[in-house]
Motif scaffolding. Structure first.
Motif, PDB file in Angstrom:
ATOM      1  N   LEU A  72      -7.110   1.701  -7.328  1.00  0.00           N
ATOM      2  CA  LEU A  72      -6.145   2.886  -6.811  1.00  0.00           C
ATOM      3  C   LEU A  72      -4.913   3.017  -7.658  1.00  0.00           C
ATOM      4  O   LEU A  72      -4.426   2.342  -8.226  1.00  0.00           O
TER       5      LEU A  72
ATOM      6  N   CYS B 139       0.630  -1.267   0.074  1.00  0.00           N
ATOM      7  CA  CYS B 139      -0.084   0.045  -0.061  1.00  0.00           C
ATOM      8  C   CYS B 139       0.798   1.215   0.081  1.00  0.00           C
ATOM      9  O   CYS B 139       0.478   2.223  -0.754  1.00  0.00           O
TER      10      CYS B 139
ATOM     11  N   ILE C 190      -1.364   4.514  -1.165  1.00  0.00           N
ATOM     12  CA  ILE C 190      -2.483   4.308  -0.467  1.00  0.00           C
ATOM     13  C   ILE C 190      -2.427   4.534   0.976  1.00  0.00           C
ATOM     14  O   ILE C 190      -1.700   4.232   1.765  1.00  0.00           O
TER      15      ILE C 190
ATOM     16  N   SER D 187     -10.500  -1.860  -6.511  1.00  0.00           N
ATOM     17  CA  SER D 187     -10.515  -0.558  -5.750  1.00  0.00           C
ATOM     18  C   SER D 187      -9.909   0.599  -6.690  1.00  0.00           C
ATOM     19  O   SER D 187     -10.367   1.734  -6.524  1.00  0.00           O
TER      20      SER D 187
ATOM     21  N   LYS E  99      -8.608  -0.292   6.007  1.00  0.00           N
ATOM     22  CA  LYS E  99     -10.007  -0.803   5.458  1.00  0.00           C
ATOM     23  C   LYS E  99      -9.668  -2.170   4.576  1.00  0.00           C
ATOM     24  O   LYS E  99     -10.620  -3.207   4.848  1.00  0.00           O
TER      25      LYS E  99
ATOM     26  N   GLU F  86      -7.167   3.993   4.480  1.00  0.00           N
ATOM     27  CA  GLU F  86      -7.537   3.069   3.396  1.00  0.00           C
ATOM     28  C   GLU F  86      -6.983   1.680   3.480  1.00  0.00           C
ATOM     29  O   GLU F  86      -7.697   0.692   3.068  1.00  0.00           O
ATOM     30  N   SER F  87      -5.610   1.384   3.549  1.00  0.00           N
ATOM     31  CA  SER F  87      -5.074   0.425   3.802  1.00  0.00           C
ATOM     32  C   SER F  87      -5.539  -0.546   4.900  1.00  0.00           C
ATOM     33  O   SER F  87      -5.780  -1.833   4.800  1.00  0.00           O
TER      34      SER F  87
ATOM     35  N   SER G 267      -7.311  -4.782  -3.754  1.00  0.00           N
ATOM     36  CA  SER G 267      -6.709  -3.573  -3.997  1.00  0.00           C
ATOM     37  C   SER G 267      -6.845  -3.221  -5.607  1.00  0.00           C
ATOM     38  O   SER G 267      -6.883  -2.014  -5.983  1.00  0.00           O
TER      39      SER G 267
END
Length: 94
Positions: free
Chosen positions: A94, A14, A19, A92, A26, A23-24, A89
């Motif tokens: 990102l 992350c 990230i 999402s 979560k 958020e990591s 990941s």
């Protein structure tokens, strides 16, 4: 692989992908459910890893030895959760 170490590796992932720690955490909670690092530990590890710590294993310390573990209880389900984390990941975006 130990769940705690897997989660620390996920935190390194992350950080490398920029990230946020919140958020990591979560993502860890979604992948590891009740086995997730506590919020405090996640933030401590995130900070340490972001500051340049490379080793994700616990450093040796004096005192009472840790409990024993076998290859079976160390690896059961660990890789599946790690792959699940990576899948989360990727989904999402990102």
């Amino acid at each position: 692989m130990n769940e705690k170490i897997e989660q620390r590796i996920c935190l390194k992932f992350c950080i490398a992908n920029r990230i946020s720690c919140a958020e990591s955490l979560k993502m860890l909670q979604k992948a590891y459910d009740e086995s997730t690092l506590s919020k405090t530990r996640a933030y401590e590890w995130y900070s340490a890893l972001k500051s340049g710590r490379d080793v994700v294993k616990d450093l040796p310390r004096s005192g009472r030895p840790s409990t024993s573990s076998t290859e079976v209880n160390v690896t059961s389900g660990g890789l599946m959760r790690l792959f699940s984390f990576i899948k989360i990941s990727n989904s999402s975006k990102l």
